[in-house]
Design an enzyme around this catalytic site. Structure first.
Site, PDB file in Angstrom:
ATOM      1  N   ILE A  81       0.856  -1.190   0.000  1.00  0.00           N
ATOM      2  CA  ILE A  81       0.000   0.000   0.000  1.00  0.00           C
ATOM      3  C   ILE A  81       0.887   1.233   0.000  1.00  0.00           C
ATOM      4  CG2 ILE A  81      -1.726   1.299   1.318  1.00  0.00           C
ATOM      5  CD1 ILE A  81      -2.646  -1.289   2.560  1.00  0.00           C
ATOM      6  N   CYS A  82       0.579   2.199  -0.847  1.00  0.00           N
ATOM      7  CA  CYS A  82       1.333   3.454  -0.881  1.00  0.00           C
ATOM      8  C   CYS A  82       1.122   4.189   0.452  1.00  0.00           C
ATOM      9  CB  CYS A  82       0.874   4.328  -2.030  1.00  0.00           C
ATOM     10  SG  CYS A  82       1.620   5.973  -1.968  1.00  0.00           S
ATOM     11  N   ILE A  83       2.210   4.422   1.180  1.00  0.00           N
ATOM     12  CA  ILE A  83       2.101   4.985   2.523  1.00  0.00           C
ATOM     13  C   ILE A  83       1.572   6.415   2.499  1.00  0.00           C
ATOM     14  CG2 ILE A  83       4.560   5.648   2.598  1.00  0.00           C
ATOM     15  CD1 ILE A  83       4.415   4.945   5.648  1.00  0.00           C
ATOM     16  N   ALA A  86      -2.089   6.376   1.836  1.00  0.00           N
ATOM     17  CA  ALA A  86      -2.791   5.764   2.970  1.00  0.00           C
ATOM     18  C   ALA A  86      -2.938   6.750   4.135  1.00  0.00           C
ATOM     19  CB  ALA A  86      -2.053   4.513   3.419  1.00  0.00           C
TER      20      ALA A  86
END
Lengths: 133, 96
Positions: A81-83, A86
């Site tokens: 997941i792209c931090i 997110a």
């Protein structure tokens, strides 16, 4: 026939508002059924909501978070997941929640918060890279 | 050689952009909202890319459009066929 291709998937839509996650999930199962491998799934933009561990749809509906977890358990497929995407949307792992002084977290393994470098790496490693948006 | 995947309706800006980009050796797969193209057998793109354009049957069924696609004799692929198509094209672009 091409056998043993490595696929990378990018998911940019949120569950229950975009058909993209469900398309990506069905495609992932079809990839495996044809004897290929999935190098990884990367969740970006609204796609990060797929990683929300508190997702609780009605019992007669598909739980997409749970379906991704099962895919990981059965086939050891990384779920990244792209931090940045997110955190903007209120999705945090336990360590990020501590770092930001938040009382709760809603991202847990097998989902991993990671940077865009991981996406570029997946794009380079994969024989086929497909965006679901 | 490229595979184009369209997820939005035939009259969307994504669709218009895609139509300008499709080359002679390319294929087109219509998924999600794009399967509403089944309602318009006169859509110019059907003839332009004849034998290289397909509707995803699962998405037709989900939207109640499968029998219309069959009646209009439009080409369909299932999920397995979708994967088979991606085997043939190293470059794949999604229009959305």
């Amino acid at each position: 026939m091409h056998h043993g291709l490595h696929y990378g998937l990018l998911v940019m839509g949120a569950p229950y508002s975009s058909p993209a996650p469900h398309s990506a999930l069905r495609f992932a199962h079809a990839i495996i059924a044809r004897g290929h491998k999935i190098a990884g799934v990367f969740f970006y933009h609204d796609g990060v909501h797929n990683g929300a561990s508190l997702m609780a749809p009605p019992q007669d509906e598909l739980n997409l978070h749970e379906a991704w977890r099962e895919l990981n358990q059965q086939h050891a497929i990384p779920l990244d997941i792209c931090i940045a995407a997110a955190l903007r949307r209120g999705l945090m792992s336990e360590s990020e929640a501590q770092r930001h002084g938040q009382p709760a977290f809603n991202v847990a393994p097998p989902f991993e918060l990671t940077g865009l470098g991981q996406l570029l790496d997946l794009q380079q490693r994969a024989d086929r890279f497909i965006t679901f948006a | 050689m490229m595979l184009h995947i369209l997820t939005k309706t035939p009259d969307s800006s994504a669709s218009i952009e895609m139509q300008q980009a499709v080359g002679e050796q390319d294929s087109v797969l219509l998924i999600e909202e794009a399967v509403s193209a089944a309602l318009d057998p006169a859509w110019a793109v059907w003839e332009q890319h004849q034998s290289r354009i397909f509707l995803l049957s699962e998405d037709l069924i989900a939207r109640g459009l499968a029998s219309i696609a069959v009646d209009n004799e439009l080409p369909m692929l299932d999920m397995d066929g979708f994967v088979a198509l991606t085997e043939q094209y190293a470059k794949i672009v999604t229009w959305y």
